[in-house]
Design a protein around this motif. Structure first.
Motif, PDB file in Angstrom:
ATOM      1  N   ASP A 119     -21.358  16.531  27.408  1.00 51.45           N
ATOM      2  CA  ASP A 119     -22.201  17.717  27.464  1.00 51.45           C
ATOM      3  C   ASP A 119     -21.393  18.946  27.078  1.00 51.45           C
ATOM      4  O   ASP A 119     -20.226  18.853  26.690  1.00 51.45           O
ATOM      5  N   GLY A 120     -21.989  20.119  27.189  1.00 51.12           N
ATOM      6  CA  GLY A 120     -21.328  21.343  26.760  1.00 51.12           C
ATOM      7  C   GLY A 120     -20.172  21.780  27.624  1.00 51.12           C
ATOM      8  O   GLY A 120     -19.446  22.713  27.270  1.00 51.12           O
ATOM      9  N   GLN A 121     -19.975  21.122  28.765  1.00 49.29           N
ATOM     10  CA  GLN A 121     -18.831  21.390  29.629  1.00 49.29           C
ATOM     11  C   GLN A 121     -17.702  20.386  29.397  1.00 49.29           C
ATOM     12  O   GLN A 121     -16.676  20.435  30.081  1.00 49.29           O
ATOM     13  N   GLY A 122     -17.926  19.452  28.468  1.00 47.11           N
ATOM     14  CA  GLY A 122     -16.933  18.421  28.212  1.00 47.11           C
ATOM     15  C   GLY A 122     -17.033  17.244  29.162  1.00 47.11           C
ATOM     16  O   GLY A 122     -16.136  16.405  29.209  1.00 47.11           O
ATOM     17  N   ARG A 123     -18.145  17.171  29.917  1.00 44.73           N
ATOM     18  CA  ARG A 123     -18.322  16.078  30.875  1.00 44.73           C
ATOM     19  C   ARG A 123     -19.033  14.904  30.197  1.00 44.73           C
ATOM     20  O   ARG A 123     -19.965  15.080  29.422  1.00 44.73           O
ATOM     21  N   PHE A 124     -18.601  13.703  30.543  1.00 42.94           N
ATOM     22  CA  PHE A 124     -19.205  12.503  29.977  1.00 42.94           C
ATOM     23  C   PHE A 124     -20.657  12.379  30.408  1.00 42.94           C
ATOM     24  O   PHE A 124     -20.997  12.581  31.583  1.00 42.94           O
ATOM     25  N   LEU A 125     -21.519  12.052  29.450  1.00 45.55           N
ATOM     26  CA  LEU A 125     -22.934  11.841  29.731  1.00 45.55           C
ATOM     27  C   LEU A 125     -23.174  10.345  29.934  1.00 45.55           C
ATOM     28  O   LEU A 125     -23.067   9.558  28.989  1.00 45.55           O
ATOM     29  N   PRO A 126     -23.489   9.922  31.159  1.00 49.66           N
ATOM     30  CA  PRO A 126     -23.598   8.486  31.454  1.00 49.66           C
ATOM     31  C   PRO A 126     -24.714   7.781  30.703  1.00 49.66           C
ATOM     32  O   PRO A 126     -24.687   6.556  30.556  1.00 49.66           O
ATOM     33  N   GLU A 127     -25.711   8.532  30.204  1.00 51.29           N
ATOM     34  CA  GLU A 127     -26.771   7.885  29.433  1.00 51.29           C
ATOM     35  C   GLU A 127     -26.285   7.363  28.091  1.00 51.29           C
ATOM     36  O   GLU A 127     -27.044   6.725  27.353  1.00 51.29           O
ATOM     37  N   SER A 128     -25.018   7.602  27.774  1.00 52.68           N
ATOM     38  CA  SER A 128     -24.427   7.029  26.563  1.00 52.68           C
ATOM     39  C   SER A 128     -24.481   5.505  26.576  1.00 52.68           C
ATOM     40  O   SER A 128     -24.506   4.865  25.527  1.00 52.68           O
ATOM     41  N   LYS A 129     -24.461   4.913  27.770  1.00 49.61           N
ATOM     42  CA  LYS A 129     -24.490   3.445  27.902  1.00 49.61           C
ATOM     43  C   LYS A 129     -25.322   3.078  29.124  1.00 49.61           C
ATOM     44  O   LYS A 129     -24.987   3.416  30.246  1.00 49.61           O
ATOM     45  N   ARG A 130     -26.422   2.378  28.865  1.00 47.39           N
ATOM     46  CA  ARG A 130     -27.387   2.100  29.921  1.00 47.39           C
ATOM     47  C   ARG A 130     -27.754   0.619  29.981  1.00 47.39           C
ATOM     48  O   ARG A 130     -27.668  -0.103  28.994  1.00 47.39           O
ATOM     49  N   TYR A 131     -28.200   0.214  31.152  1.00 41.82           N
ATOM     50  CA  TYR A 131     -28.783  -1.113  31.319  1.00 41.82           C
ATOM     51  C   TYR A 131     -30.254  -1.076  30.912  1.00 41.82           C
ATOM     52  O   TYR A 131     -30.863  -0.001  30.784  1.00 41.82           O
ATOM     53  N   LEU A 132     -30.833  -2.256  30.774  1.00 38.39           N
ATOM     54  CA  LEU A 132     -32.271  -2.335  30.580  1.00 38.39           C
ATOM     55  C   LEU A 132     -32.950  -1.940  31.890  1.00 38.39           C
ATOM     56  O   LEU A 132     -32.630  -2.491  32.946  1.00 38.39           O
ATOM     57  N   PRO A 133     -33.857  -0.971  31.854  1.00 40.16           N
ATOM     58  CA  PRO A 133     -34.486  -0.513  33.100  1.00 40.16           C
ATOM     59  C   PRO A 133     -35.575  -1.461  33.588  1.00 40.16           C
ATOM     60  O   PRO A 133     -36.749  -1.291  33.285  1.00 40.16           O
ATOM     61  N   THR A 134     -35.183  -2.470  34.334  1.00 36.22           N
ATOM     62  CA  THR A 134     -36.163  -3.337  34.971  1.00 36.22           C
ATOM     63  C   THR A 134     -36.987  -2.486  35.940  1.00 36.22           C
ATOM     64  O   THR A 134     -36.606  -1.363  36.272  1.00 36.22           O
ATOM     65  N   PRO A 135     -38.121  -2.994  36.420  1.00 40.96           N
ATOM     66  CA  PRO A 135     -38.933  -2.187  37.349  1.00 40.96           C
ATOM     67  C   PRO A 135     -38.150  -1.627  38.528  1.00 40.96           C
ATOM     68  O   PRO A 135     -38.277  -0.453  38.863  1.00 40.96           O
ATOM     69  N   MET A 136     -37.305  -2.444  39.149  1.00 34.07           N
ATOM     70  CA  MET A 136     -36.555  -1.966  40.302  1.00 34.07           C
ATOM     71  C   MET A 136     -35.524  -0.912  39.900  1.00 34.07           C
ATOM     72  O   MET A 136     -35.317   0.078  40.608  1.00 34.07           O
ATOM     73  N   VAL A 137     -34.881  -1.127  38.760  1.00 38.78           N
ATOM     74  CA  VAL A 137     -33.907  -0.148  38.258  1.00 38.78           C
ATOM     75  C   VAL A 137     -34.602   1.180  37.982  1.00 38.78           C
ATOM     76  O   VAL A 137     -34.072   2.256  38.305  1.00 38.78           O
ATOM     77  N   ALA A 138     -35.789   1.141  37.380  1.00 33.93           N
ATOM     78  CA  ALA A 138     -36.530   2.362  37.068  1.00 33.93           C
ATOM     79  C   ALA A 138     -36.921   3.110  38.333  1.00 33.93           C
ATOM     80  O   ALA A 138     -36.871   4.340  38.386  1.00 33.93           O
ATOM     81  N   SER A 148     -27.411   1.381  39.169  1.00 38.56           N
ATOM     82  CA  SER A 148     -27.855   0.230  38.390  1.00 38.56           C
ATOM     83  C   SER A 148     -28.533   0.641  37.081  1.00 38.56           C
ATOM     84  O   SER A 148     -29.057  -0.201  36.356  1.00 38.56           O
ATOM     85  N   TYR A 149     -28.537   1.936  36.783  1.00 37.00           N
ATOM     86  CA  TYR A 149     -29.179   2.436  35.570  1.00 37.00           C
ATOM     87  C   TYR A 149     -28.169   2.596  34.436  1.00 37.00           C
ATOM     88  O   TYR A 149     -28.478   2.367  33.277  1.00 37.00           O
ATOM     89  N   TYR A 150     -26.954   3.014  34.773  1.00 42.65           N
ATOM     90  CA  TYR A 150     -25.908   3.223  33.777  1.00 42.65           C
ATOM     91  C   TYR A 150     -24.866   2.109  33.849  1.00 42.65           C
ATOM     92  O   TYR A 150     -24.562   1.597  34.925  1.00 42.65           O
ATOM     93  N   VAL A 151     -24.330   1.736  32.691  1.00 47.38           N
ATOM     94  CA  VAL A 151     -23.311   0.683  32.613  1.00 47.38           C
ATOM     95  C   VAL A 151     -21.972   1.270  33.053  1.00 47.38           C
ATOM     96  O   VAL A 151     -21.333   2.017  32.320  1.00 47.38           O
ATOM     97  N   LYS A 152     -21.554   0.917  34.256  1.00 51.00           N
ATOM     98  CA  LYS A 152     -20.318   1.474  34.801  1.00 51.00           C
ATOM     99  C   LYS A 152     -19.129   0.537  34.660  1.00 51.00           C
ATOM    100  O   LYS A 152     -17.986   0.950  34.828  1.00 51.00           O
ATOM    101  N   GLU A 153     -19.393  -0.739  34.343  1.00 53.56           N
ATOM    102  CA  GLU A 153     -18.300  -1.682  34.183  1.00 53.56           C
ATOM    103  C   GLU A 153     -17.477  -1.400  32.924  1.00 53.56           C
ATOM    104  O   GLU A 153     -16.308  -1.777  32.843  1.00 53.56           O
TER     105      GLU A 153
END
Length: 368
Positions: A119-138, A148-153
């Protein structure tokens, strides 16, 4: 032709100018074209493109077709073997496209490729890498639970396969885009990038995140902070499940409650105050016009020598290239309150953002 850059614009004239300048700098060694498709902007975006970037192919829609149809119209006109769907509020590094072209050429069954977004502050945007939003994840996402929404591994500077890329930057072969039908125009807002990512992976291709190249995305993913956003997110997910999965009654019930309680549990991301105590201009020469507009002393430094709280650093693109600027921003200490703006080459404005949920700020100055 090897590559077509598709930039869909709507009323972001100054962000668009900065974006195109960064793209042009990144295409010097590539047989490529830039296509700007405008969704009936009310500002002078189109006039600016015609005047400042005569080599850019400009498509002026007679109505606002939205994100999906607008991009589909532009892709149909693209001549490149590869396409890159790019938001106009982004800044790419000089080696971004070369890095991803080389990466894509070396992979079999390559799907969509994404990169590291800040972002404009130089912070990583986690939406760069996401899982498939299953109903529970959504549902968890709607309630502000994003583990469980962003790929943290996968580390943000690593390379690996991921399910879902973000629509602000999607790099893929045009033939594949056409094979899966491009963006689904049934989506009003949100979900079209999830849908495209899923269609590509379901067709036997692999989506990749490449954290070895970094871009800026000034308007980060919006938080679920009100009922309008929550309803749009819910609607997009419902459409996605309707198209690709069986009906889930439990999901509908839970989201019904989630929409109503979203405003109670969601908090907007904090924005840094836009009143820095000092301005530092990273350049080799003074800019009296900018200093007069800011109405504060503008300290000149030819080298970036560290991060200080309360300082706004203004990067002169006439002096520093985009990759250097992005690299400096990416190394911002976690709790540092420094802010950043860019003076594009041969321009009379500076631009930046102190929040990943807001479009940002443009300061225009008159040249004497």
């Amino acid at each position: 032709m090897k590559l077509s850059i598709i930039i869909l614009n709507y009323n972001v004239r100054y962000f668009l100018e900065l974006c195109i300048k960064s793209v042009e700098a990144a295409l010097i060694h590539i047989d490529a074209e830039i296509i700007v498709i405008d969704n009936l902007s009310k500002d002078d975006s189109c006039e600016m493109v015609r005047k400042k970037f005569p080599k850019v192919k400009l498509i002026e829609n007679t109505k606002n077709y939205g994100f999906t149809k607008g991009n589909n119209i532009a892709v149909a006109e693209a001549k490149g073997e590869y396409i890159c769907i790019l938001n106009p509020d982004t800044v790419v590094a000089e080696d971004t496209f070369e890095t991803l072209l080389k990466f894509s050429e070396e992979k079999n069954n390559i799907g969509i490729v994404g990169c590291r977004l800040l972002d404009g502050q130089g912070r990583f945007l986690p939406e760069s890498k996401r899982y498939l939003p299953t109903p529970m994840v959504a549902i968890k996402k709607m309630l502000g639970l994003t583990d469980s929404y962003y790929v943290k591994e996968l580390n943000e500077v690593e390379v690996g396969e991921i399910p879902v890329l973000v629509g602000a930057f999607m790099f893929l072969k045009k033939s594949l885009y056409n094979k899966v039908g491009g963006f689904d125009e049934d989506y009003f807002m949100y979900g079209e990038d999830v849908d495209l990512s899923y269609k590509v992976s379901s067709s036997g291709y692999q989506n990749w995140y490449n954290g070895l190249t970094t871009i800026l995305h000034y308007k980060g993913e919006s938080t679920l902070k009100d009922k309008v956003y929550a309803k749009r997110f819910y609607g997009a997910m419902q459409l996605f499940y309707k198209k690709h999965f069986k009906k889930n009654v439990l999901f509908n019930i839970m989201v019904w409650f989630g929409v109503r309680f979203a405003t109670l549990v969601q908090k907007d991301s904090p924005a840094l105050k836009s009143s820095p105590k000092q301005f530092v201009f990273i350049s080799e020469e003074k800019n009296n016009d900018l200093e007069r507009t800011l109405n504060k002393p503008l300290e000149i430094k030819m080298e970036f020598d560290g991060y200080q709280d309360g300082i706004e650093y203004i990067f002169d693109n006439n002096y520093l290239n985009f990759k250097s600027i992005i690299e400096i921003m990416s190394n911002t200490p976690k709790n540092c309150t420094a802010t950043y703006k860019i003076l594009p080459k041969n321009s009379n404005f500076i631009i930046g953002s102190n929040s990943s949920t807001k479009r940002g700020e443009v300061i225009i100055f008159e040249k004497n």
